[in-house]
Structure formats: C-alpha cells, structure tokens
Motif scaffolding. Structure first.
Motif, PDB file in Angstrom:
ATOM      1  N   VAL A 133       0.824  -1.220   0.000  1.00  0.00           N
ATOM      2  CA  VAL A 133       0.000   0.000   0.000  1.00  0.00           C
ATOM      3  C   VAL A 133       0.857   1.268   0.000  1.00  0.00           C
ATOM      4  O   VAL A 133       2.039   1.233   0.362  1.00  0.00           O
ATOM      5  N   LYS A 134       0.188   2.365  -0.390  1.00  0.00           N
ATOM      6  CA  LYS A 134       0.890   3.659  -0.378  1.00  0.00           C
ATOM      7  C   LYS A 134       0.663   4.393   0.937  1.00  0.00           C
ATOM      8  O   LYS A 134       1.467   5.221   1.352  1.00  0.00           O
ATOM      9  N   VAL A 135      -0.487   4.125   1.564  1.00  0.00           N
ATOM     10  CA  VAL A 135      -0.805   4.854   2.800  1.00  0.00           C
ATOM     11  C   VAL A 135       0.098   4.363   3.941  1.00  0.00           C
ATOM     12  O   VAL A 135       0.631   3.248   3.872  1.00  0.00           O
ATOM     13  N   PRO A 136       0.267   5.189   4.965  1.00  0.00           N
ATOM     14  CA  PRO A 136       1.126   4.776   6.082  1.00  0.00           C
ATOM     15  C   PRO A 136       0.591   3.533   6.794  1.00  0.00           C
ATOM     16  O   PRO A 136      -0.617   3.364   6.951  1.00  0.00           O
ATOM     17  N   VAL A 137       1.533   2.685   7.193  1.00  0.00           N
ATOM     18  CA  VAL A 137       1.216   1.466   7.936  1.00  0.00           C
ATOM     19  C   VAL A 137       1.647   1.677   9.383  1.00  0.00           C
ATOM     20  O   VAL A 137       2.734   2.216   9.634  1.00  0.00           O
ATOM     21  N   THR A 138       0.781   1.296  10.306  1.00  0.00           N
ATOM     22  CA  THR A 138       1.110   1.425  11.732  1.00  0.00           C
ATOM     23  C   THR A 138       0.887   0.081  12.419  1.00  0.00           C
ATOM     24  O   THR A 138       0.189  -0.781  11.892  1.00  0.00           O
ATOM     25  N   VAL A 139       1.495  -0.069  13.587  1.00  0.00           N
ATOM     26  CA  VAL A 139       1.387  -1.334  14.323  1.00  0.00           C
ATOM     27  C   VAL A 139       0.837  -1.042  15.710  1.00  0.00           C
ATOM     28  O   VAL A 139       1.264  -0.087  16.363  1.00  0.00           O
ATOM     29  N   LYS A 140      -0.126  -1.862  16.138  1.00  0.00           N
ATOM     30  CA  LYS A 140      -0.614  -1.745  17.528  1.00  0.00           C
ATOM     31  C   LYS A 140      -0.294  -3.044  18.248  1.00  0.00           C
ATOM     32  O   LYS A 140      -0.662  -4.115  17.789  1.00  0.00           O
ATOM     33  N   MET A 141       0.417  -2.916  19.351  1.00  0.00           N
ATOM     34  CA  MET A 141       0.901  -4.126  20.016  1.00  0.00           C
ATOM     35  C   MET A 141       0.766  -4.033  21.525  1.00  0.00           C
ATOM     36  O   MET A 141       0.542  -2.958  22.085  1.00  0.00           O
ATOM     37  N   ARG A 142       0.872  -5.190  22.147  1.00  0.00           N
ATOM     38  CA  ARG A 142       1.049  -5.254  23.599  1.00  0.00           C
ATOM     39  C   ARG A 142       2.541  -5.382  23.890  1.00  0.00           C
ATOM     40  O   ARG A 142       3.349  -5.509  22.959  1.00  0.00           O
ATOM     41  N   SER A 143       2.878  -5.405  25.184  1.00  0.00           N
ATOM     42  CA  SER A 143       4.302  -5.348  25.528  1.00  0.00           C
ATOM     43  C   SER A 143       5.011  -6.693  25.405  1.00  0.00           C
ATOM     44  O   SER A 143       6.238  -6.753  25.481  1.00  0.00           O
ATOM     45  N   GLY A 144       4.255  -7.765  25.238  1.00  0.00           N
ATOM     46  CA  GLY A 144       4.861  -9.084  25.092  1.00  0.00           C
ATOM     47  C   GLY A 144       3.812 -10.127  25.424  1.00  0.00           C
ATOM     48  O   GLY A 144       2.666  -9.788  25.730  1.00  0.00           O
ATOM     49  N   TRP A 145       4.222 -11.396  25.352  1.00  0.00           N
ATOM     50  CA  TRP A 145       3.242 -12.453  25.659  1.00  0.00           C
ATOM     51  C   TRP A 145       2.974 -12.513  27.164  1.00  0.00           C
ATOM     52  O   TRP A 145       1.835 -12.572  27.607  1.00  0.00           O
ATOM     53  N   ASP A 146       4.056 -12.511  27.953  1.00  0.00           N
ATOM     54  CA  ASP A 146       3.910 -12.470  29.416  1.00  0.00           C
ATOM     55  C   ASP A 146       5.114 -11.730  29.981  1.00  0.00           C
ATOM     56  O   ASP A 146       5.969 -11.252  29.222  1.00  0.00           O
TER      57      ASP A 146
END
Ligand SMILES: Cc1cc2nc3c(=O)[nH]c(=O)nc-3n(C[C@H](O)[C@H](O)[C@H](O)COP(=O)(O)O)c2cc1C
Length: 321
Positions: A133-146
């Motif tokens: 894609v041309k539009v900006p890609v962002t990531v939403k995450m948690r801090s880790g599994w545990d």
C-alpha cells in the motif's frame, strides 16, 4: 497538528479500535467530539479477501471525516498485504496492524497477540503490507506475551525498520488481558528508542491521565479506549486540556442523553432498527453509568426492542429518570 507518514493528524487524542464498540456511529461521534484519529474495529484479512458482506460492512468508512485507520488482523504476510490493498481502496488513510488482541479465538489462529511470539513473522507482515500500500502502515501491540517475554522494544524496532510510520503500545502483556495496570514506563522506553511516533495506550480514565501519560512518557499521542464508552465527550475534553490547559465541565445528563440519541439515530441509519436497538442497549448502559438509579434503568434498557421504546427511555432519563 502532526503527521503519521504523510497524513496530517489534527491532534494527539485518538480513539482506540474496539471490536463490537467502535463502529461507524461511534467513530462519527468521536470525531465530532474532537478526536484526532479513529480506527475501525479489527477486520479479518480473509473476510476482506473473500468479500464477506459482514467484514466489508465493518470496514466501511465511506463518508467519515478523515483521517480514519482501518485495522487488520491476520497471520499470513501475503494475505495481510492483499487485505491491506483492499482496505486502501476502501478509503483507509492508514492501515493499522493488530499485534495485541489477547482473545483466545484470535490467538489460536496465530493472529493478534500470538504474533508477539514470532517476531520474524511480524517483520514479514509489516514488510508485506508496507510494500502493498501507499498509505502509512502502523502497528498496535502489547508489551509481550507475558512478563517473562517482554519484547515490545524488539518489535517496535522491527516495525520501524520495515517501514511502519507509528507504533501504538498498549502497555500490558497478553496474559494480563485487561487486569492489573498498564506499565507506562514501557511507553517511555519505547519512545526513547524509536524515531517514528509512539502512541501511548492503556488505563487513561480521564483527560488528566492523558496529560500525565504524555508528561511521563513523552509519547506523541494518546489512545483512549474504555474511558470513551458512553462518553465520547472525553476526546474533546482531553484535546482542550492538552492544548489550552482548560478543564471542560462534565456534560449534563441532558447532553449525555442527546449524544446517546444521536448515536442511536446514526446506528439505525447504518445497521437498521433491529440491530441498532440491540447494540444500543450496552452503549446506553454505559451512558447512564454513575447516574442515580442507573442499575434500575439498565434493566429497562436491556429489554427495549424497538427504537420508540429506546427513545422513550432516553427521554425519561433526560427528565430525571
Ligand atoms: C471491547 C473492547 C474491544 C477491543 N477491540 C480491539 C480491537 O479490535 N483491536 C485492538 O487493537 N484493540 C482492541 N481493544 C483494545 C483497545 O484498543 C485498547 O488497547 C485497550 O482497551 C486499552 O486501552 P484503555 O485502557 O484506554 O481501554 C479492545 C478493547 C475493548 C475494551
């Protein structure tokens, strides 16, 4: 005003993607209340690729005030890229990748927070989507599994290397689900190590918390989820406090009910009366939170099955229950 990639974002207060909550009506109200960026509910990559009507409806952002991010979940880089292209043609101003959903059903399929256990797959996904894609890609995450596997710093770095234009951190691990507290020091650490904007998320309960998060972590923007349930006013209040230091009075019962009424009307126009009224039960339940007699009126709300009854209840609440 600041930018994510080349997209102008009018302010630093964002509405969290929330499945079953942040639908089109919710997003429109959030924007009207002053929110800088809204996200769709998480959208299944395969649903978009196979043109499932339900998925297409969830991803429908037509007519909404930009910028709007479409959030995708999935586990296969190529499919995520393909889905992202579709989301782009549907008008997404940004594509957000879900790498934090803790729900067992999602995790079992290798998506959401399951990706935190496979950073090389995360890398491939961000790379594939960014190429697609041309539009900006962002990531939403948690801090880790545990707590033994806190790898948000690594994932943040990988996302940036692969061309993500911002990262949101919900500062909890997957095993915490929504318990305990978000650890804002993780947001501060991530911000120090990345050049792209970092969006802080987790446990903002009032506008003052947003100011505190920005001061404590240096994050570029804040994302508000649960505190906005039945309370889209929080977006404008937070923008005002951040930008001018002004504390806006809490909305009156009458203002809250007018907002609920507008949400119901919008929702009916998008989903039809049957679905809108049933979904509005939970929203109206949130709107009355903290009001005297709320528990009792909630029982009535949960039985309303047509818009006339629901609107009658809203009027009744407005006039003092
Ligand atoms: C009902 C509900 C649905 C959610 N759905 C999503 C989702 O679809 N995608 C996502 O990335 N996060 C989802 N989340 C997580 C929120 O976006 C946010 O990260 C989390 O609620 C922490 O922020 P808060 O403390 O401000 O609520 C959801 C949260 C809730 C409460």
């Amino acid at each position: 005003m600041f930018k994510i990639g080349d997209v102008n974002i009018p302010n630093r207060v964002f509405a969290a993607p929330m499945a079953g909550v942040a639908d089109k009506a919710f997003r429109i109200l959030a924007k009207e209340c002053g929110c800088g960026l809204v996200y769709t509910e998480m959208i299944n990559d395969m649903g978009l690729i196979y043109k499932q009507a339900r998925t297409e409806k969830l991803a429908d952002i037509k007519g909404e005030m930009p910028p709007v991010a479409i959030q995708l979940f999935g586990s296969d880089p190529e499919r995520m890229g393909e889905a992202a292209q579709i989301a782009e043609t549907m008008g997404a101003d940004l594509i957000d990748l879900n790498m934090g959903c803790p729900t067992p059903k999602i995790v079992r399929n290798g998506a959401g927070a399951a990706l935190l256990n496979d950073i090389s797959r995360c890398r491939q996904i961000v790379r594939a989507v960014n190429r697609a894609v041309k539009v900006p890609v962002t990531v939403k995450m948690r801090s880790g599994w545990d707590q033994e596997h806190l790898n948000y710093m690594e994932l943040g770095g990988v996302a940036e290397q692969e061309g993500a234009k911002a990262v949101t951190l919900h500062a909890r691990d997957r095993m915490q689900f929504y318990s305990g507290h978000a650890d804002w020091s993780q947001i501060a650490r991530l911000k120090k190590n990345l050049s792209i904007p970092v969006i802080g998320n987790g446990d903002i309960t009032c506008p003052g918390d947003a100011v505190k998060m920005i001061n404590e972590t240096g994050c570029d923007a804040v994302m508000i989820g649960r505190a906005s349930l039945g309370n889209p006013f929080i977006f404008g209040q937070t923008v005002e406090l951040l930008e001018t230091g002004t504390v806006i009075d809490a909305p009156t019962v009458s203002e809250r009910m007018d907002m609920a009424k507008r949400q119901l009307t919008l929702s009916i126009s998008f989903k039809g009366e049957y679905t809108a009224v049933r979904e509005m039960r939970k929203h109206l339940g949130w709107y009355v939170k903290g009001m005297p007699g709320a528990a009792h009126i909630r029982l009535e709300i949960n039985q309303a099955s047509d818009s006339k009854t629901m609107l009658g209840l809203i009027e009744k609440i407005k006039n003092g229950l």
